[in-house]
Write an enzyme that holds these catalytic residues in place. Structure first.
Site, PDB file in Angstrom:
ATOM      1  N   GLY A 195      14.613   6.984   2.333  1.00 15.61           N
ATOM      2  CA  GLY A 195      16.026   7.246   2.090  1.00 15.61           C
ATOM      3  C   GLY A 195      16.244   8.187   0.921  1.00 15.61           C
ATOM      4  O   GLY A 195      17.099   9.044   0.973  1.00 15.61           O
TER       5      GLY A 195
ATOM      6  N   GLY B  89       9.999   1.778   2.312  1.00 16.16           N
ATOM      7  CA  GLY B  89       8.678   2.394   2.316  1.00 16.16           C
ATOM      8  C   GLY B  89       7.972   2.288   0.989  1.00 16.16           C
ATOM      9  O   GLY B  89       6.868   2.805   0.807  1.00 16.16           O
TER      10      GLY B  89
ATOM     11  N   ILE C 130       3.050  -3.459 -14.599  1.00 17.31           N
ATOM     12  CA  ILE C 130       2.836  -2.945 -13.249  1.00 17.31           C
ATOM     13  C   ILE C 130       2.470  -4.124 -12.359  1.00 17.31           C
ATOM     14  O   ILE C 130       1.430  -4.761 -12.536  1.00 17.31           O
ATOM     15  CB  ILE C 130       1.736  -1.874 -13.243  1.00 17.31           C
ATOM     16  CG1 ILE C 130       2.157  -0.709 -14.142  1.00 17.31           C
ATOM     17  CG2 ILE C 130       1.466  -1.400 -11.820  1.00 17.31           C
ATOM     18  CD1 ILE C 130       3.455  -0.039 -13.766  1.00 17.31           C
ATOM     19  N   LEU C 131       3.314  -4.402 -11.377  1.00 19.90           N
ATOM     20  CA  LEU C 131       3.184  -5.636 -10.608  1.00 19.90           C
ATOM     21  C   LEU C 131       2.159  -5.524  -9.488  1.00 19.90           C
ATOM     22  O   LEU C 131       1.558  -6.532  -9.095  1.00 19.90           O
ATOM     23  CB  LEU C 131       4.548  -6.028 -10.034  1.00 19.90           C
ATOM     24  CG  LEU C 131       5.665  -6.178 -11.080  1.00 19.90           C
ATOM     25  CD1 LEU C 131       6.971  -6.579 -10.402  1.00 19.90           C
ATOM     26  CD2 LEU C 131       5.291  -7.193 -12.152  1.00 19.90           C
TER      27      LEU C 131
ATOM     28  N   LYS D 187       9.619  -2.502 -15.185  1.00 19.15           N
ATOM     29  CA  LYS D 187      10.612  -1.433 -15.140  1.00 19.15           C
ATOM     30  C   LYS D 187      10.495  -0.739 -13.785  1.00 19.15           C
ATOM     31  O   LYS D 187       9.452  -0.805 -13.138  1.00 19.15           O
ATOM     32  CB  LYS D 187      10.372  -0.423 -16.262  1.00 19.15           C
ATOM     33  CG  LYS D 187      10.518  -0.991 -17.680  1.00 19.15           C
ATOM     34  CD  LYS D 187      10.213   0.060 -18.728  1.00 19.15           C
ATOM     35  CE  LYS D 187      10.370  -0.497 -20.142  1.00 19.15           C
ATOM     36  NZ  LYS D 187      10.023   0.504 -21.193  1.00 19.15           N
ATOM     37  N   GLY D 188      11.548  -0.054 -13.378  1.00 16.37           N
ATOM     38  CA  GLY D 188      11.524   0.657 -12.109  1.00 16.37           C
ATOM     39  C   GLY D 188      10.568   1.833 -12.157  1.00 16.37           C
ATOM     40  O   GLY D 188      10.430   2.503 -13.186  1.00 16.37           O
TER      41      GLY D 188
ATOM     42  N   GLU E   7      11.329   6.476  -9.354  1.00 17.27           N
ATOM     43  CA  GLU E   7      11.895   7.805  -9.568  1.00 17.27           C
ATOM     44  C   GLU E   7      11.285   8.570 -10.730  1.00 17.27           C
ATOM     45  O   GLU E   7      11.407   9.793 -10.817  1.00 17.27           O
ATOM     46  CB  GLU E   7      13.413   7.667  -9.744  1.00 17.27           C
ATOM     47  CG  GLU E   7      14.053   7.257  -8.435  1.00 17.27           C
ATOM     48  CD  GLU E   7      15.481   6.770  -8.565  1.00 17.27           C
ATOM     49  OE1 GLU E   7      16.387   7.585  -8.409  1.00 17.27           O
ATOM     50  OE2 GLU E   7      15.680   5.556  -8.807  1.00 17.27           O
TER      51      GLU E   7
END
Length: 690
Positions: free
Chosen positions: A234, A462, A577-578, A649-650, A653
């Protein structure tokens, strides 16, 4: 590099739990759900950028046509906050490529053929489609996305610039960029009576789509079910309801049959959003020792006549470097063009191109190493608000990245290294992205066989979200991952936030962690529902960012001007980092998209027609395997207790933020040619080579 705890799932490289379904074709995407007696729809789009549609004609002898909908006969829709959803309601044409009719037929082939045969009676009008810095209709919006002030100012930037010992005053432009997920925007609409609607829809947030569709159709949102179990990408363009969802719904209503609608690739360039082109002027003032005294960052971008979408291009400059005097601003112009929307790292990606390339230009002007210049301007807290960072580690990324990349001993002079026909060089740039979280709700139910079912209306576009959520649940429950069943992608599941802003795992994981821990506390019996709203609200977002550094090594042909990226390396401080396997995919995916932004991607506008002439993947170039040579990502162990229960954290991006600037800076180091208008095409390099 990744913190793991023996016996725990988080921190391990668990393979995607849905992988077998995807490679065997068992995973269903939007238009693959089996529905009986489905009809097929195909969009008819405007061939002009501005005008009025007065009539639509179609050959009545065409086989298989069930309906041709346009503003003259389409069901009436309610106006919503997004005018792009008010489809087929007006004779007004606002941009080339806008949907003006919809053909519904027995087969996909019949619908497409009939759509190509439709005759549109249009009164064309003069159009205005070119973004320029001196456009007379430029204005300052009240806010820029997602609610930041359009302008900020500290101190007296103009005076500080006039008094600075060294200055840089440069303008960078970035073109329109297009999301192009592998799965196009697509919907199957199925009505049950007049009030209950099910949409199998490709989107990034079922609970974000349902209210918008319901509002347009005049329905109770609770009567609209959205199913999005698997989504083929997306990049932000599916974060809200798109016209295909409403078009499929009204077509199904008119024909009395389920309707399938998948937008053709060409329609994705106009109907679902894109990244606005930008014109950015950055001015830096510094002392001779490299201390920044002033920064200004002024951005110009565009939106459509229908909807104001104000990209937050200059906001990133509010977070990166210390300076006593600073000003950031945004101006916008409404053109006869499609509406821009979210695209991976909206604002940060184009904004950091200008800022990080300008920092590189300042480093050369000062005779200071680019990494050292950044280190000398590291802030102690948020530069504008003074809010402490919960964690930063930007300098550590620069230092450790430089060591791993082999930066030491770099000759700073441009155009001094040549290997045969190839000029060679290296570049660096910083990266940052907000560490956000949004409220979500999850449910956990103990199953009779000892497993636990976890439910949340999240989406996996994804990224591997389903896998990481399984790991979060397993650790919270104290169970192996094989004992956890995660269900996502349906509005019948507890409400979840949209998959956007690199916030999905933090937001959904927070709710899942809460539900699973409470289920464990009550002895693994029954069901628990956990709503994170109050916890997320109490946390806030200020001072929370991921940081990173990108390094690039390039070759530039002295014969053709062709650029090849020999190495691209990113190192990040992104909390815990998961899952290192899916995280690495996210990082290098973003970096590869950054390579496309630097070298390949460009919506080429024809001002005469108001159309992007390269509106498919034959002409709109993105990196392929031959372009991606040595690319790698790493991360530092970062512990931050002020984020969420996972400490994450994300990461979706930040890979695209800064990687284009690192490549552009490497091109300059190789050749002495400074590319300020993206992408770095051969025709922009070759005439200026030494």
């Amino acid at each position: 590099m990744t913190a793991t705890v023996p016996g725990h799932a988080l921190g391990t490289p668990l393979a995607r739990v849905e992988g077998p379904d995807k490679v065997t074709g068992a995973a269903r995407y939007a238009v693959e759900y089996p529905v009986e007696n489905a009809a097929h729809a195909w969009v008819v789009r405007s061939p002009v950028a501005r005008g009025r549609l007065t009539d639509v004609e179609i050959d009545p002898t065409l086989d298989g046509v069930l309906a041709v909908l346009w503003h003259g006969n389409a069901p009436e829709l309610a106006e919503t906050a997004d005018p792009e959803l008010h489809v087929l309601q007006s004779d007004s044409i606002s941009y080339r490529g806008q949907v003006v009719a919809l053909v519904v037929a027995e087969t996909l082939e019949a619908a497409r053929h009939a759509a190509q045969s439709v005759v549109l009676d249009i009164e064309a009008a003069p159009h205005d489609v070119v973004l320029r810095a001196d456009h007379p209709d430029l204005y300052t919006p009240d806010k820029v996305n997602p609610g930041f002030p359009a302008g900020t100012a500290q101190g007296d930037a103009e005076s500080a610039l006039s008094e600075a010992e060294v200055t840089v005053d440069v303008t960078y432009t970035t073109p329109a960029l297009h999301n192009n997920p592998m799965e196009p925007h697509a919907t199957i609409a199925v009505w049950d009576g007049d009030e209950d609607l099910t949409l199998y829809d490709s989107n990034q947030g079922p609970h974000s789509v349902a209210p918008d569709v319901a509002s347009a159709l005049g329905l109770d949102p609770a009567r609209v079910r959205i199913v999005a179990e698997h989504v083929g990408g997306g990049f932000g363009s599916k974060g809200s309801a798109r016209p295909n969802a409403v078009l499929a719904a009204i077509a199904a209503k008119v024909t009395g049959r389920p309707v399938k609608l998948a937008l053709p690739r060409q329609a994705l360039f106009t109907m679902v959003g894109y990244r606005t082109p930008t014109i950015q002027r950055v001015r830096l003032g510094a002392t001779k020792d490299g201390t920044l005294t002033a920064i200004t960052h002024d951005a110009v971008s565009q939106s459509s006549r229908l909807f104001e979408f104000a990209e937050q291009t200059a906001v990133v400059t509010r977070h990166m470097y210390a300076a006593a005097h600073r000003r950031t601003g945004h101006r916008l112009v409404r053109l006869d063009m499609p509406t821009p929307r979210w695209m991976r790292a909206p604002g940060e990606a184009p904004g950091m191109v200008a800022l990080e390339c300008a920092m590189d230009e300042l480093a050369y002007a000062l005779g200071i190493d680019p990494i050292e210049l950044r280190a000398r301007n590291e802030p102690d807290a948020e530069p504008e608000s003074g809010e402490p960072f919960t964690s930063r580690h930007y300098l550590r990324c620069l230092r450790e990245g430089a060591e791993r990349f082999g930066w030491a001993g770099r000759d700073p002079r441009p155009a001094r290294r040549r290997d045969g026909e190839w000029w060679t060089g290296t570049g660096v740039a910083g990266a940052t992205y907000p560490a956000m979280a949004q409220a979500s709700t999850a449910a956990a139910t103990a199953l009779p066989d000892g497993r636990v079912e976890v439910r949340i209306a999240a989406t996996d576009i994804g990224t591997g979200a389903r896998t990481v959520l399984t790991q979060i649940a397993a650790d919270a429950l104290g169970l192996p991952v094989e004992s956890v069943v995660v269900r996502i992608g349906d509005t019948r599941l507890p409400k979840a936030s949209v998959a956007g802003g690199s916030s999905g795992t933090a937001s959904w994981g927070w709710a899942i962690d809460g539900a699973c821990r409470r289920l464990r506390e009550r002895g693994m019996s029954g069901e628990v529902v956990f709503d994170s709203t109050e916890l997320v609200k109490a946390r806030g977002n200020d001072g929370r960012h991921a940081f990173g550094a990108h390094f690039a090594a390039v070759r530039v042909s002295a014969v053709t001007g062709e650029v090849r990226v020999d190495r691209l390396f990113g190192i990040y401080a992104a909390g815990r980092i998961l899952n290192p396997r899916t995280a690495r995919s996210q990082f290098i995916g973003g970096m590869t998209m950054g390579m496309g932004m630097a070298l390949h991607e460009e919506g080429v506008l024809d001002p005469y027609t108001g159309d992007w002439v390269n509106h498919d993947l034959a002409d709109y170039h993105i990196p392929v395997h031959a372009d991606v040579r040595d690319i790698d990502a790493a991360w530092i162990d970062e512990h931050d207790d002020h984020l969420n229960p996972m400490g994450s954290k994300g990461i979706g991006e930040i890979g695209i933020v800064g990687s284009p600037a690192a490549i552009l800076n490497a091109i300059w180091h190789a050749t002495g040619v400074r590319i300020r208008d993206l992408p770095a095409r051969m025709d922009r390099i070759l005439p200026h080579l030494p």
